[in-house]
Design an enzyme around this catalytic site. Structure first.
Site: not given
Ligand code: DGL
Length: 273
Positions: A10-11, A73-74, A152, A184-186
């Site tokens: 993921d990012s 990560c989506n 975050e 979004c995984t967050h």
């Molecule tokens: N976790 C990322 C996702 O699932 C988004 C976080 C980012 O913007 O880097 O899209």
């Protein structure tokens, strides 16, 4: 039987929500997780740039001898899944198809909302997948650029987060959707805020459980599971600060985080060079 680990990336720490479900669903498997913190966030970047990052990480993980890669990560899934699948020898699973399927199965009034990053919304991948499964669905995507930085931050449960969710949810409430993809995984970290703002009657679809199920099924069907009698191990890599990763990562993983190793962006770039 195949003792190699599963690679997950993921990012940042958002993908740990997917890793959490994988660790609970497949306690006998080993995992290696990479968070690309030095280049977070991916959401506002051009899809072409995110595609390059994802290809670097995919090739890097493949060189670590993983048996399957989960793009947790989506945004990276939206930008790069077909390229990764074409380029890598190992199977690659993204987080979008499992969620699209779950949302189409869950909706009763056939109105589905999507909350996700700008990149994910711009890619149009969810709309394509949802319509491929049910062309009659009315689909409502909303980009939420403020959410990842808020989640975050030191206080993800601040009033500012609830206000942002209220603003992003308003068009979905107006459209009377009964199912919302949290793309979004967050986002699972602030699940209670989404549920309160959208109401109990709205089904929330997250990638973590759906994706973990798909990973488990893929390993089983391909006959590349590890020995079910053993206990798996997991380890972490980040392009950012390992101490910060461990601190924040705990909130997302809800399991102990031991060693975190730093890998430089230059090393990832070498994988594609
Ligand atoms: N976790 C990322 C996702 O699932 C988004 C976080 C980012 O913007 O880097 O899209």
């Amino acid at each position: 039987m195949d003792p190699r680990p599963v690679g997950v990336f993921d990012s940042g720490v958002g993908g740990l929500t997917v890793l959490h479900e994988c660790l609970v669903t497949m306690p006998h498997e080993d995992f290696v997780y990479l968070g690309d913190h030095a280049r977070l966030p991916y959401g506002p970047r051009p899809l072409e740039e995110v595609r390059r990052f994802a290809r670097e990480i995919g090739l890097f993980l493949e060189a670590q001898d993983v048996k399957l890669i989960v793009v947790a990560c989506n945004t990276a899934t939206s930008a790069a899944l077909p390229q990764l699948q074409g380029e890598l020898a190992v199977p690659v699973i993204g987080v979008i198809a499992p969620e699209a399927r779950a949302a189409v199965q869950a909706t009763r009034n056939r109105r589905i909302g999507l909350l996700a990053t700008q990149g994910t919304v711009d890619s149009g991948r969810y709309a394509q997948l949802v319509r491929a499964l049910d062309a009659g669905v009315s689909f409502h995507p909303v980009a939420c650029p403020r959410l990842v930085p808020l989640i975050e931050s030191d206080d993800p449960y601040a009033e500012e987060t609830e206000e942002a969710v209220r603003e992003y949810a308003a068009p979905l409430r107006a459209a009377e959707v009964d199912t919302v993809i949290l793309g979004c995984t967050h986002y699972p970290l602030i699940r209670p805020i989404f549920q309160r703002v959208l109401g109990r009657g709205v089904t929330l679809v997250f990638s973590a459980e759906e994706t973990a199920r798909e990973v488990a099924e893929t390993l089983a069907r391909k006959g590349i599971e590890n020995d079910r009698a053993r206990e798996g191990r997991y380890r972490f890599l980040t392009t950012g600060d390992p101490v910060a990763f461990r601190e924040m990562g705990r909130r997302f993983l809800q399991l102990p985080i031991g060693e975190v190793e730093r890998v430089t962006v230059a090393r990832l770039e070498e994988a594609l060079a």
